[in-house]
Structure formats: C-alpha cells, structure tokens
Design a protein around this motif. Structure first.
Motif, PDB file in Angstrom:
ATOM      1  N   VAL A   1      -4.332  15.703  -2.249  1.00  0.00           N
ATOM      2  CA  VAL A   1      -3.020  15.540  -1.621  1.00  0.00           C
ATOM      3  C   VAL A   1      -1.903  15.371  -2.650  1.00  0.00           C
ATOM      4  CG1 VAL A   1      -2.974  13.032  -1.370  1.00  0.00           C
ATOM      5  CG2 VAL A   1      -1.945  14.453   0.392  1.00  0.00           C
ATOM      6  N   GLY A   2      -2.274  15.265  -3.932  1.00  0.00           N
ATOM      7  CA  GLY A   2      -1.266  15.116  -4.983  1.00  0.00           C
ATOM      8  C   GLY A   2      -1.096  13.701  -5.482  1.00  0.00           C
ATOM      9  N   LYS A   3      -2.023  12.817  -5.142  1.00  0.00           N
ATOM     10  CA  LYS A   3      -1.927  11.407  -5.526  1.00  0.00           C
ATOM     11  C   LYS A   3      -1.956  11.219  -7.043  1.00  0.00           C
ATOM     12  CE  LYS A   3      -5.560   8.996  -4.606  1.00  0.00           C
ATOM     13  NZ  LYS A   3      -6.092   8.719  -5.963  1.00  0.00           N
ATOM     14  N   SER A   4      -2.843  11.917  -7.713  1.00  0.00           N
ATOM     15  CA  SER A   4      -2.980  11.749  -9.165  1.00  0.00           C
ATOM     16  C   SER A   4      -1.720  12.183  -9.906  1.00  0.00           C
ATOM     17  CB  SER A   4      -4.192  12.539  -9.670  1.00  0.00           C
ATOM     18  OG  SER A   4      -5.395  12.009  -9.134  1.00  0.00           O
ATOM     19  N   THR A   5      -1.088  13.248  -9.445  1.00  0.00           N
ATOM     20  CA  THR A   5       0.159  13.706 -10.059  1.00  0.00           C
ATOM     21  C   THR A   5       1.240  12.647  -9.928  1.00  0.00           C
ATOM     22  OG1 THR A   5      -0.370  16.024  -9.593  1.00  0.00           O
ATOM     23  CG2 THR A   5       1.941  15.487 -10.005  1.00  0.00           C
ATOM     24  N   ILE A   6       1.330  12.023  -8.770  1.00  0.00           N
ATOM     25  CA  ILE A   6       2.313  10.968  -8.534  1.00  0.00           C
ATOM     26  C   ILE A   6       2.053   9.784  -9.457  1.00  0.00           C
ATOM     27  CG2 ILE A   6       3.060   9.238  -6.838  1.00  0.00           C
ATOM     28  CD1 ILE A   6       2.719  11.409  -4.698  1.00  0.00           C
TER      29      ILE A   6
ATOM     30  N   VAL B   1       0.855  -1.189   0.000  1.00  0.00           N
ATOM     31  CA  VAL B   1       0.000   0.000   0.000  1.00  0.00           C
ATOM     32  C   VAL B   1       0.894   1.243   0.000  1.00  0.00           C
ATOM     33  CG1 VAL B   1      -1.697   1.355   1.293  1.00  0.00           C
ATOM     34  CG2 VAL B   1      -1.889  -1.140   1.214  1.00  0.00           C
ATOM     35  N   ILE B   2       0.613   2.171  -0.910  1.00  0.00           N
ATOM     36  CA  ILE B   2       1.244   3.489  -0.872  1.00  0.00           C
ATOM     37  C   ILE B   2       0.201   4.472  -0.375  1.00  0.00           C
ATOM     38  CG2 ILE B   2       2.226   5.380  -2.221  1.00  0.00           C
ATOM     39  CD1 ILE B   2       3.439   3.380  -4.108  1.00  0.00           C
ATOM     40  N   GLU B   3       0.475   5.110   0.753  1.00  0.00           N
ATOM     41  CA  GLU B   3      -0.442   6.132   1.269  1.00  0.00           C
ATOM     42  C   GLU B   3       0.213   7.497   1.090  1.00  0.00           C
ATOM     43  OE1 GLU B   3      -3.250   7.293   5.084  1.00  0.00           O
ATOM     44  OE2 GLU B   3      -1.517   5.983   5.416  1.00  0.00           O
ATOM     45  N   VAL B   4      -0.433   8.359   0.318  1.00  0.00           N
ATOM     46  CA  VAL B   4       0.092   9.692   0.055  1.00  0.00           C
ATOM     47  C   VAL B   4      -0.448  10.646   1.111  1.00  0.00           C
ATOM     48  CG1 VAL B   4       0.362  11.533  -1.647  1.00  0.00           C
ATOM     49  CG2 VAL B   4       0.126   9.161  -2.414  1.00  0.00           C
ATOM     50  N   LEU B   5       0.473  11.321   1.809  1.00  0.00           N
ATOM     51  CA  LEU B   5       0.117  12.267   2.858  1.00  0.00           C
ATOM     52  C   LEU B   5       0.556  13.662   2.456  1.00  0.00           C
ATOM     53  CD1 LEU B   5       1.484  10.206   5.893  1.00  0.00           C
ATOM     54  CD2 LEU B   5      -0.824  10.132   4.930  1.00  0.00           C
ATOM     55  N   ASP B   6      -0.030  14.662   3.083  1.00  0.00           N
ATOM     56  CA  ASP B   6       0.421  16.041   2.906  1.00  0.00           C
ATOM     57  C   ASP B   6       1.543  16.276   3.914  1.00  0.00           C
ATOM     58  OD1 ASP B   6       0.719  18.905   3.085  1.00  0.00           O
ATOM     59  OD2 ASP B   6      -1.237  19.121   2.122  1.00  0.00           O
TER      60      ASP B   6
ATOM     61  N   ARG C   1       2.739  18.759   5.150  1.00  0.00           N
ATOM     62  CA  ARG C   1       2.488  19.813   6.134  1.00  0.00           C
ATOM     63  C   ARG C   1       1.619  19.321   7.281  1.00  0.00           C
ATOM     64  NH1 ARG C   1       0.099  23.816   1.718  1.00  0.00           N
ATOM     65  NH2 ARG C   1      -0.708  21.769   1.067  1.00  0.00           N
ATOM     66  N   ILE C   2       0.848  18.244   7.038  1.00  0.00           N
ATOM     67  CA  ILE C   2      -0.019  17.681   8.081  1.00  0.00           C
ATOM     68  C   ILE C   2       0.012  16.147   7.991  1.00  0.00           C
ATOM     69  CG2 ILE C   2      -1.560  19.653   8.410  1.00  0.00           C
ATOM     70  CD1 ILE C   2      -3.511  18.305   6.422  1.00  0.00           C
ATOM     71  N   PRO C   3       1.152  15.524   8.229  1.00  0.00           N
ATOM     72  CA  PRO C   3       1.242  14.065   8.068  1.00  0.00           C
ATOM     73  C   PRO C   3       0.285  13.287   8.962  1.00  0.00           C
ATOM     74  CG  PRO C   3       3.427  15.043   8.195  1.00  0.00           C
ATOM     75  CD  PRO C   3       2.454  16.122   8.573  1.00  0.00           C
ATOM     76  N   TYR C   4       0.045  13.794  10.164  1.00  0.00           N
ATOM     77  CA  TYR C   4      -0.882  13.105  11.059  1.00  0.00           C
ATOM     78  C   TYR C   4      -2.330  13.304  10.635  1.00  0.00           C
ATOM     79  CZ  TYR C   4      -3.929  12.753  15.189  1.00  0.00           C
ATOM     80  OH  TYR C   4      -4.979  12.484  16.036  1.00  0.00           O
ATOM     81  N   SER C   5      -2.702  14.536  10.390  1.00  0.00           N
ATOM     82  CA  SER C   5      -4.100  14.838  10.053  1.00  0.00           C
ATOM     83  C   SER C   5      -4.499  14.290   8.689  1.00  0.00           C
ATOM     84  CB  SER C   5      -4.339  16.352  10.097  1.00  0.00           C
ATOM     85  OG  SER C   5      -4.202  16.842  11.416  1.00  0.00           O
TER      86      SER C   5
ATOM     87  N   LYS D   1       4.653   5.283   3.098  1.00  0.00           N
ATOM     88  CA  LYS D   1       4.005   6.572   3.331  1.00  0.00           C
ATOM     89  C   LYS D   1       4.792   7.644   2.567  1.00  0.00           C
ATOM     90  CE  LYS D   1       1.883   5.408   7.754  1.00  0.00           C
ATOM     91  NZ  LYS D   1       0.473   5.526   7.331  1.00  0.00           N
ATOM     92  N   VAL D   2       4.112   8.308   1.658  1.00  0.00           N
ATOM     93  CA  VAL D   2       4.740   9.315   0.809  1.00  0.00           C
ATOM     94  C   VAL D   2       4.306  10.696   1.274  1.00  0.00           C
ATOM     95  CG1 VAL D   2       4.944  10.209  -1.537  1.00  0.00           C
ATOM     96  CG2 VAL D   2       4.802   7.742  -1.156  1.00  0.00           C
ATOM     97  N   LEU D   3       5.268  11.499   1.704  1.00  0.00           N
ATOM     98  CA  LEU D   3       4.970  12.858   2.148  1.00  0.00           C
ATOM     99  C   LEU D   3       5.065  13.787   0.945  1.00  0.00           C
ATOM    100  CD1 LEU D   3       5.494  11.375   4.818  1.00  0.00           C
ATOM    101  CD2 LEU D   3       6.513  13.475   5.698  1.00  0.00           C
ATOM    102  N   ALA D   4       3.904  14.051   0.330  1.00  0.00           N
ATOM    103  CA  ALA D   4       3.850  14.887  -0.866  1.00  0.00           C
ATOM    104  C   ALA D   4       3.847  16.366  -0.497  1.00  0.00           C
ATOM    105  CB  ALA D   4       2.597  14.544  -1.680  1.00  0.00           C
ATOM    106  N   LYS D   5       4.121  17.195  -1.489  1.00  0.00           N
ATOM    107  CA  LYS D   5       4.163  18.652  -1.303  1.00  0.00           C
ATOM    108  C   LYS D   5       5.196  19.045  -0.248  1.00  0.00           C
ATOM    109  CE  LYS D   5      -0.726  19.066  -2.582  1.00  0.00           C
ATOM    110  NZ  LYS D   5      -2.037  19.673  -2.286  1.00  0.00           N
ATOM    111  N   SER D   6       6.276  18.291  -0.179  1.00  0.00           N
ATOM    112  CA  SER D   6       7.289  18.557   0.854  1.00  0.00           C
ATOM    113  C   SER D   6       7.997  19.891   0.630  1.00  0.00           C
ATOM    114  CB  SER D   6       8.315  17.422   0.896  1.00  0.00           C
ATOM    115  OG  SER D   6       8.999  17.296  -0.336  1.00  0.00           O
TER     116      SER D   6
END
Length: 318
Positions: free
Chosen positions: A123-128, A27-32, A34-38, A55-60
């Motif tokens: 969160v940017g999933k489609s771009t990835i 599973v790849i979960e894309v997170l923001d 700026r708010i990895p927990y939320s 876990k992918v921290l997008a928009k880093s």
C-alpha cells in the motif's frame, strides 16, 4: 473467488500489534486511495479501539480526485479519526503527517510520542516511513509482504514510529473486496487467478469507465459480456494461443497490469455509500454463516449423543 492469504508472519504481526498497541499513542493506518474501504483492516479496527487514528490515503495520484475528497470527508466524521491524502512523490505532504499525528495527542506535547504505522501489503507504507525518517529505513517493493517483522524507527522531535509488517486478515468475507485487493496488487499472485480477476476488472471498467476502456484498447464497440471484452483485448494485443484462440489468461494479465499501474487513468473502485452497503451485507453474511455453522455443529453433537445413548441402551439389553 475467495481470498485466503494469511502467511505465518502475518499471524505473528497480529500478535505483536495486539501486544504493542496499548503502549503507543497514535495509530497511522495507510490505505490505498483507490479502495479505502477494502484496504481497511477490520482486525486493526477491532484491536485499536478508541486509540486516535490517522488514516492516510496513499497513491492518491492514481485515484479519482473528487472521490478521494468524499472519502476524506467520510473518515473525518469518525470519532478520533483524521484523514489525509498523499502521493508517493510529494515529500512535503508526507512529512506533514508527523505534525498531524502529534496534534491528535495534545496531552503529549513536550513529551515522547510513539506512533504505530500499519497497512495492508503493497500500500506504500514503507515509502512513507522512509520519507518521514528522511532516510531509507524500510524496504520497498512492488510485491506485497516485503516487511516481515516489526521495527522501531526514530523520526526526530522525540517521535518513534513502530513499523509493522503489511497485514491481511485471515478471511476476506466480502467477495468484491477480495477482487479489488487482488486487482491492485495487495494479494500475491499465487493466491489469485488472473483470468478471474481480469473478468472483474472488465466488468468494473465497463460499468464505471467504459470510454476509457474502449479508448485504451481501441475498441470501436464495447462488448457487454466480460469474456467478450477480454477476448477483444486479446485480439488487439496479439494474445493468440493454439489454433489461433485467444489466450484469456494473458489478455487478463494485460488488463489487470495496466489498470493497476494507472495506465487506465485515475480511478476509484468504491465509494463511501457502496462501502456502507457492502459492510452491512458482509456483516449479515457472516452472521448467517456463523448461524449455519452453529446449527450444523449442534446437529453433529446431537447425532453423536443419540449414537452414544443407543449404544448404552443396546449394552443394557444384552
């Protein structure tokens, strides 16, 4: 503000994810970033169980770099989890995700691999996905919930991505998480109040990045109260309504939009330490709410039973 934004297609997405998860290997979960927990979906954590998760921290590029490093270290301590930070314009870094994900299932070497990619809306999933596939597969947009249905995408090397719609959870119990999600655009405008979110943004910037807030809006002195901050921004930006009063909604929109787009600089709204506190507080609040609901339900049933007994007794006495 209580966030309750769970469109019908998200309920369908949850059922599809629940049915598909046993058939995928990673599973790849894309997170923001700026708010990895939320931006972590508790439903996904519950559904995936021990399935390997990247876990992918997008928009880093929009997040505080030092805080992102702390979050990567935090996630890497979780069993079966690896974490990686990406930006939407760093294509080579995004394409590394395929190699990292396959390394998490060494037993599948030389065999087909199915990878499910999930994330909250916007969160940017489609771009990835488009970069991983090296072609435009998924729709992208600045509004949440662009992807409406699950699809399978071949990305080469015998790897298939299972793309899922951006999925929120029915109730965001943590009030602060609700504000953060709304502030960064993961909630549709129809489900949020700009003035309410603007007050949260003003309070956060005052407490965490006061110099940036004062510099951005050319404030010689930063007010203490959120309302006064919003009013000061409104005066600087000409947000005047009837009788020369400050248009609070308009001024709030300016603050929210500029913070969301990165014009306030790179920032992170939560830390691993604050997430642990909030997770504990939220768990306790949910338990208390469930207990109160159970007690209320028990009293309601008791009143019903007492009423039925009284009715039967009255009938027997006639």
């Amino acid at each position: 503000m209580t966030i309750q934004w769970f469109p019908g297609h998200m309920h369908k997405a949850r059922l599809e994810i629940e049915a598909t998860l046993p058939k995928v290997h990673v599973v790849i979960e894309v997170l923001d970033a700026r708010i990895p927990y939320s931006s972590e979906n508790p439903l996904l954590e519950e559904l995936r169980g021990t399935k390997p998760c990247l876990k992918v921290l997008a928009k880093s590029d929009l997040a505080d770099e030092s805080m992102t490093a702390r979050w990567l270290a935090h996630f890497s301590q979780e069993e079966g989890v690896r974490a990686h930070a990406v930006t939407t314009d760093d294509v080579p870094t995004i394409r590394q995700l395929k190699q990292i994900a396959t390394q998490m299932v060494p037993e599948r070497r030389g065999r087909t691999i199915d990878i499910m990619i999930c994330g909250i809306p916007n969160v940017g999933k489609s771009t990835i996905i488009n970069f991983l596939a090296n072609r435009k597969i998924a729709k992208t947009g600045n509004t949440p919930a662009v992807t409406k249905q699950q699809q399978r995408v071949s990305i080469g090397d015998s790897i298939t991505l299972v793309d899922t719609p951006g999925m929120m959870w029915p109730n965001v119990h943590n009030v602060r998480s609700g504000y953060r999600l709304a502030l960064l655009g993961s909630i549709k405008e129809t489900a949020m109040d700009y003035a309410d979110v603007g007050f949260f943004a003003a309070r956060f910037m005052r407490d965490s990045y006061p110099d940036r807030l004062a510099q951005r809006y050319e404030l010689d002195e930063l007010p203490d109260a959120e309302l006064e901050i919003i009013e000061a921004i409104g005066r600087k930006r000409g947000c005047l309504g009837k009788s020369r009063l400050i248009d609070i909604d308009r001024a709030s929109r300016i603050l929210v939009t500029e913070l969301r787009s990165g014009q306030m600089g790179s920032l992170t709204l939560e830390s691993p330490e604050s997430s642990r506190r909030e997770r504990s507080e939220t768990k306790r609040a949910i338990a208390e709410k469930e207990a109160a609901t159970a007690e209320k339900d028990a009293k309601r049933k008791k009143r019903f039973r007492d009423k039925q007994r009284a009715k039967r007794k009255s009938q027997e006495m006639q």
